[in-house]
Design an enzyme around this catalytic site. Structure first.
Site, PDB file in Angstrom:
ATOM      1  N   HIS A 285       0.830  -1.213   0.000  1.00 50.66           N
ATOM      2  CA  HIS A 285       0.000   0.000   0.000  1.00 50.66           C
ATOM      3  C   HIS A 285       0.862   1.259   0.000  1.00 50.66           C
ATOM      4  O   HIS A 285       0.451   2.306   0.509  1.00 50.66           O
ATOM      5  CB  HIS A 285      -0.936   0.045   1.215  1.00 50.66           C
ATOM      6  CG  HIS A 285      -1.746  -1.190   1.403  1.00 50.66           C
ATOM      7  ND1 HIS A 285      -3.030  -1.321   0.905  1.00 50.66           N
ATOM      8  CD2 HIS A 285      -1.451  -2.375   1.997  1.00 50.66           C
ATOM      9  CE1 HIS A 285      -3.502  -2.523   1.219  1.00 50.66           C
ATOM     10  NE2 HIS A 285      -2.548  -3.191   1.867  1.00 50.66           N
TER      11      HIS A 285
ATOM     12  N   SER B   4      16.621  20.691 -15.866  1.00 51.50           N
ATOM     13  CA  SER B   4      15.474  21.576 -16.044  1.00 51.50           C
ATOM     14  C   SER B   4      15.985  22.892 -16.612  1.00 51.50           C
ATOM     15  O   SER B   4      17.092  23.329 -16.290  1.00 51.50           O
ATOM     16  CB  SER B   4      14.805  21.813 -14.694  1.00 51.50           C
ATOM     17  OG  SER B   4      14.145  23.061 -14.690  1.00 51.50           O
TER      18      SER B   4
ATOM     19  N   LYS C 135      17.965  20.479 -10.780  1.00 50.59           N
ATOM     20  CA  LYS C 135      17.154  19.308 -11.126  1.00 50.59           C
ATOM     21  C   LYS C 135      17.940  18.211 -11.837  1.00 50.59           C
ATOM     22  O   LYS C 135      18.757  18.470 -12.707  1.00 50.59           O
ATOM     23  CB  LYS C 135      15.979  19.714 -12.045  1.00 50.59           C
ATOM     24  CG  LYS C 135      14.814  20.366 -11.342  1.00 50.59           C
ATOM     25  CD  LYS C 135      14.198  19.563 -10.199  1.00 50.59           C
ATOM     26  CE  LYS C 135      13.407  18.356 -10.658  1.00 50.59           C
ATOM     27  NZ  LYS C 135      12.208  18.705 -11.387  1.00 50.59           N
TER      28      LYS C 135
ATOM     29  N   GLU D  40      10.315   7.962 -16.701  1.00 48.98           N
ATOM     30  CA  GLU D  40       8.944   8.466 -16.863  1.00 48.98           C
ATOM     31  C   GLU D  40       8.403   8.021 -18.219  1.00 48.98           C
ATOM     32  O   GLU D  40       7.275   7.568 -18.352  1.00 48.98           O
ATOM     33  CB  GLU D  40       8.930   9.991 -16.758  1.00 48.98           C
ATOM     34  CG  GLU D  40       9.405  10.497 -15.407  1.00 48.98           C
ATOM     35  CD  GLU D  40       9.630  12.001 -15.426  1.00 48.98           C
ATOM     36  OE1 GLU D  40       8.671  12.725 -15.161  1.00 48.98           O
ATOM     37  OE2 GLU D  40      10.760  12.445 -15.729  1.00 48.98           O
TER      38      GLU D  40
END
Ligand code: ARG
Length: 450
Positions: free
Chosen positions: A156, A278, A284, A291
């Site tokens: 979970h 970024s 970043k 992704e």
């Protein structure tokens, strides 16, 4: 160039463009397969007496030329060529006259495209299997290297029980290793020769379908001529379904990797060459490839739907609809190959952060271990559960590595069986590479005289 069905009436240009679409881009990947199929078929025609020995050798020479031109990027198709099968046959007719015109005896583009797609599928399935096993091997090696590094296990998305980096990476190694079974089922389906089924109803000539199947290295002849045609798309769909399972595994791995490399988790770091930055936030480090991996798993499912959707409810026999399965099928193969290579590289560039991992193994994740200690002392599990649950804040620290080692049953952190997994993955990888080499050299031998 003229169409194989040309009867003197030119085809409307819009219709021609619509029917060809981007199919030639994909047909370009079938040139070699169509050459091999054509060669085996021509040999069979010579045995049948349709071609004489000299004509057969002329055809062999011209087909070798086609391969050479294709390798040099000079065998280009235009919409007027309609498809790779027409283009190759026209090339033979143009250079050989009658010998070229005879090669279409006892075949149809319908069984030609089937055989080409199956040869393509067999080669690509082996390439995927090799990439898959390489990736599984990298994961198993990563698991072995960091086998006893403690790591919280989650359910979970909440910390649940003590686990290990070895368990985490080993899980994905085993998942990919299992996927090879699906690839093999798809391989078996594609490993039957449709040649000789012609337009789906055979031909009134005593052709030798077994000879052609053997020559092309197929395990068997696909017996029923109509089934051969009706199975267009079936072998392709089996491939894309297998690849979908691979992508499901990769997407899960991608999600874990994204999560575990965040500042919040900090379980793994990754080499700078793997991350993008970024444009506005100088600090970043984005694992954008992971992704995309999540998203591409969805793309694969869409390709599966596109492949199988075309097949739903088609009447028996050839239907032009089938052509529309080629693009999603081939795109799926390319996507899987690329994804496996990317994940392989990503895993090789991950570094576990042992301190962070250990710090995340907070006392409450040993609650179940404590309950099991009481079970060992004869307390019924439900009572032990309640006792430990009542005193969660007083749980004393536990030696994580020691606790990992104590999980000794099959497949648990202390008994992952990684050396055996690594050895089997390596063996299977070697045999897939051997199979691919054998397949390629067998095909090349078709172009030399038997
Ligand atoms: N490009 C076609 C396909 O992929 C080849 C077969 C054409 N057959 C036909 N009867 N028009 O299906």
């Amino acid at each position: 160039m003229s169409k194989l069905w040309d009867k003197g009436q030119p085809l409307n240009a819009l219709i021609e463009q619509f029917e060809v679409g981007d199919d030639l881009v994909y047909d370009n990947q079938l040139v070699e397969a169509d050459v091999y199929g054509s060669m085996a078929h021509a040999e069979m025609l010579e045995r049948l007496g349709v071609l004489n020995a000299a004509e057969l050798e002329e055809i062999r020479g011209r087909l070798q030329e086609v391969l050479a031109l294709h390798a040099a990027g000079e065998f280009r198709m235009t919409p007027a060529d309609e498809d790779v099968h027409t283009k190759i046959e026209n090339y033979l007719v143009e250079h050989l006259g009658d010998a070229g015109k005879k090669i279409h005896t006892a075949r149809s583009r319908n069984d030609q495209v089937l055989v080409a797609l199956r040869l393509y599928a067999k080669q690509k399935l082996l390439e995927v299997e090799i990439a898959l096993l390489s990736c599984a091997g990298t994961l198993a090696a990563f698991a072995a290297e960091h086998e006893m590094v403690p790591m919280p296990g989650y359910t979970h998305m909440q910390r649940a029980m003590l686990s290990s980096v070895g368990t985490w990476a080993g899980a994905y190694a085993e998942a990919l290793f299992d996927d090879r079974l699906l690839l093999r089922a798809a391989y078996e389906l594609n490993d039957q020769s449709p040649l000789g089924s012609a337009a789906a109803y055979g031909v009134p000539l005593p052709i030798d379908r077994q000879y052609v199947a053997d020559r092309l290295g197929f395990a068997r002849v696909q017996n029923n001529v109509l089934y051969a045609q009706n199975s267009r798309g079936k072998g392709e769909a089996a491939v894309v379904q297998a690849l979908s399972q691979v992508m499901l595994d990769l997407s899960k791995l991608a999600q874990d990797t994204l999560l575990f490399t965040t500042a919040e988790y900090g379980f793994f770091t990754i080499s700078d060459a793997m991350v993008t930055g970024s444009s506005i936030m100088p600090q970043k480090k984005n694992l954008s490839m992971m992704e995309l991996m999540r998203a591409k798993a969805n793309v694969m499912l869409a390709l599966q739907q596109q492949t199988m959707g075309v097949l739903v409810g088609l009447p028996s026999g050839y239907n032009k609809d089938y052509q529309e399965t080629k693009r999603p099928f081939m795109d799926a193969v390319d996507l899987a190959l690329q994804s496996l290579a990317v994940v392989d590289l990503t895993v090789s560039n991950l570094q576990p952060q042992e301190e962070r991992l250990l710090a995340a193994c907070t006392p409450e994740i040993y609650a179940a271990d404590r309950a099991y200690e009481l079970v060992g002392a004869g307390v019924p599990f439900r009572d032990a559960y309640r006792q430990v649950g009542a005193g969660l804040s007083e749980l004393p620290p536990i030696d994580a590595r020691e606790s990992l080692r104590r999980r000794t049953h099959l497949g648990a952190s202390g008994n992952l069986n990684l050396p055996q997994l690594q050895a089997t993955i390596a063996d299977e990888g070697a045999s897939a590479r051997q199979k691919l080499e054998a397949l390629k050299s067998h095909w090349q031998s078709i172009l030399s005289k038997p």
